[in-house]
Design an enzyme around this catalytic site. Sequence first.
Site, mmCIF file in Angstrom:
data_model
loop_
_atom_site.group_PDB
_atom_site.id
_atom_site.type_symbol
_atom_site.label_atom_id
_atom_site.label_comp_id
_atom_site.label_asym_id
_atom_site.label_seq_id
_atom_site.Cartn_x
_atom_site.Cartn_y
_atom_site.Cartn_z
ATOM 1 N N SER A 147 89.989 -1.163 10.341
ATOM 2 C CA SER A 147 88.899 -0.614 9.411
ATOM 3 C C SER A 147 87.781 0.166 10.285
ATOM 4 O O SER A 147 87.436 -0.315 11.391
ATOM 5 C CB SER A 147 88.167 -1.909 8.572
ATOM 6 O OG SER A 147 87.044 -1.359 7.954
ATOM 7 N N TYR A 160 85.232 -10.225 7.754
ATOM 8 C CA TYR A 160 85.872 -9.188 7.836
ATOM 9 C C TYR A 160 85.876 -7.978 9.065
ATOM 10 O O TYR A 160 86.676 -7.592 9.824
ATOM 11 C CB TYR A 160 85.533 -8.135 6.456
ATOM 12 C CG TYR A 160 86.460 -6.911 6.057
ATOM 13 C CD1 TYR A 160 87.899 -6.961 5.666
ATOM 14 C CD2 TYR A 160 85.991 -5.697 6.516
ATOM 15 C CE1 TYR A 160 88.445 -5.919 5.248
ATOM 16 C CE2 TYR A 160 86.502 -4.482 6.167
ATOM 17 C CZ TYR A 160 88.066 -4.588 5.588
ATOM 18 O OH TYR A 160 88.789 -3.493 5.532
HETATM 19 N N1 LIG Z 1 90.105 0.623 0.740
HETATM 20 C C1 LIG Z 1 89.275 0.756 1.849
HETATM 21 O O1 LIG Z 1 88.206 1.452 1.603
HETATM 22 C C2 LIG Z 1 89.811 0.244 3.071
HETATM 23 C C3 LIG Z 1 89.034 0.686 4.273
HETATM 24 C C4 LIG Z 1 89.097 0.127 5.472
HETATM 25 C C5 LIG Z 1 90.611 -0.726 5.707
HETATM 26 N N2 LIG Z 1 91.052 -1.049 4.714
HETATM 27 C C6 LIG Z 1 92.224 -1.822 4.879
HETATM 28 O O2 LIG Z 1 93.293 -1.418 4.320
HETATM 29 C C7 LIG Z 1 94.178 -2.437 3.830
HETATM 30 C C8 LIG Z 1 94.829 -1.888 2.435
HETATM 31 O O3 LIG Z 1 93.834 -2.093 1.614
HETATM 32 P P1 LIG Z 1 93.853 -1.460 0.194
HETATM 33 O O4 LIG Z 1 92.402 -0.803 -0.090
HETATM 34 O O5 LIG Z 1 95.068 -0.492 0.065
HETATM 35 O O6 LIG Z 1 93.945 -2.736 -0.708
HETATM 36 P P2 LIG Z 1 94.585 -3.139 -1.921
HETATM 37 O O7 LIG Z 1 93.794 -4.244 -2.559
HETATM 38 O O8 LIG Z 1 94.404 -1.672 -2.815
HETATM 39 O O9 LIG Z 1 95.972 -3.337 -1.474
HETATM 40 C C9 LIG Z 1 96.161 -4.338 -0.964
HETATM 41 C C10 LIG Z 1 97.472 -4.980 -1.198
HETATM 42 O O10 LIG Z 1 97.984 -6.095 -0.321
HETATM 43 C C11 LIG Z 1 98.558 -7.069 -0.876
HETATM 44 N N3 LIG Z 1 98.266 -8.321 -0.546
HETATM 45 C C12 LIG Z 1 97.054 -9.115 -0.479
HETATM 46 N N4 LIG Z 1 97.120 -10.256 0.264
HETATM 47 C C13 LIG Z 1 98.433 -10.382 0.724
HETATM 48 C C14 LIG Z 1 99.175 -11.245 1.418
HETATM 49 N N5 LIG Z 1 98.695 -12.564 1.641
HETATM 50 N N6 LIG Z 1 100.290 -10.733 1.745
HETATM 51 C C15 LIG Z 1 101.062 -9.882 1.200
HETATM 52 N N7 LIG Z 1 100.332 -8.861 0.644
HETATM 53 C C16 LIG Z 1 99.176 -9.099 0.225
HETATM 54 C C17 LIG Z 1 97.870 -7.093 -2.386
HETATM 55 O O11 LIG Z 1 98.957 -7.729 -3.414
HETATM 56 C C18 LIG Z 1 98.033 -5.475 -2.470
HETATM 57 O O12 LIG Z 1 99.261 -4.928 -3.207
HETATM 58 C C19 LIG Z 1 93.460 -3.605 4.163
HETATM 59 O O13 LIG Z 1 93.975 -4.239 5.435
HETATM 60 C C20 LIG Z 1 92.220 -3.203 3.863
HETATM 61 O O14 LIG Z 1 91.292 -3.957 4.936
HETATM 62 C C21 LIG Z 1 90.901 -0.426 3.501
#
Ligand SMILES: NC(=O)c1ccc[n+]([C@@H]2O[C@H](COP(=O)([O-])OP(=O)(O)OC[C@H]3O[C@@H](n4cnc5c(N)ncnc54)[C@H](O)[C@@H]3O)[C@@H](O)[C@H]2O)c1
Length: 273
Positions: A147, A160
């Site tokens: 992130s 985080y």
């Molecule tokens: N959305 C953002 O702005 C953003 C920014 C920086 C980093 N990220 C990172 O990107 C990644 C994805 O985030 P996102 O925004 O797509 O989230 P999201 O919530 O849309 O999707 C996350 C997915 O991970 C699954 N998940 C959660 N816990 C789990 C577990 N223990 N085992 C297996 N699957 C699991 C959920 O069911 C979901 O399908 C994460 O690591 C998040 O920290 C997101």
Amino acid sequence: MDPEHGRAPTASGSLHGRLALVTGAAAGIGRAITDRFVDDGAVVIAGDLDAAGLDALQAEHGDRVIVQVCDVTEESSVAALADLATDRGGLDIAVANAGKGAYSPIVDHPLESWQEIIDLCLTGVFLTVKHAGRVMNDGGSIVNIASLNAIQPAEGMAAYCTAKAGVAMLTRVAAMELGHRRIRVNTVAPGLVQTNATSAFFMIPGVVEEFVENTTVGRFAQPADIASMVAFLAGPGSDFVSAGFFSVDGGASTKRYPDLPGAFSRLGDATAP
Ligand SMILES: NC(=O)c1ccc[n+]([C@@H]2O[C@H](COP(=O)([O-])OP(=O)(O)OC[C@H]3O[C@@H](n4cnc5c(N)ncnc54)[C@H](O)[C@@H]3O)[C@@H](O)[C@H]2O)c1
């Protein structure tokens, strides 16, 4: 056949014939990465906690995806997901994507909440690298999703930020350890991406505007923006790229993180996803 690497070359940008593994594949960024890999010709082993989301993925992509419920915080679950690759010729690509944030100032942060985020965002990536690395073919590529908060602190996001900074260093150690098998390991660090995980930000007046103001490109991201960088790092065009940290944040790392405590106090709500 490439005589040095012992495998069929692919066209630049193409993942044809590659077997990939993606965690958190049922939604958001993981779903976009899975869609992109399938579009580029790969077969994807898709793991997620969300069985219904995996069913939807299977319905859309058919035999281009192999879905299995997986909890990345459970070693046996991650090992079982990776083992799906062993009788399919081994893994070529793995993306440790599953993760989520939590909002709590440190002095109020319950230990269980801290531990939950560290388990998911850091230990989950460790387990994915460990077991994907075990079944990965020489010359493979691992991408860990961190992130902007790996390098930019955010008040109220200690667990985080700490976990994501740990992912960046874990990536560099893994790149060293797996380099002798020509496995590359890189970090992708998204800024604000519109997904379920950030839906609360979009409901709090001013937060998204502040995120956008902090970018240099004047917008937030869609999941496909992140998938595009991951596809590059997974593919042959990045063959000389390892131990790297790639911000995909619209330039937001040049400025300051939004004032989350201020935003949440305006909302009168002390919790966030
Ligand atoms: N959305 C953002 O702005 C953003 C920014 C920086 C980093 N990220 C990172 O990107 C990644 C994805 O985030 P996102 O925004 O797509 O989230 P999201 O919530 O849309 O999707 C996350 C997915 O991970 C699954 N998940 C959660 N816990 C789990 C577990 N223990 N085992 C297996 N699957 C699991 C959920 O069911 C979901 O399908 C994460 O690591 C998040 O920290 C997101």
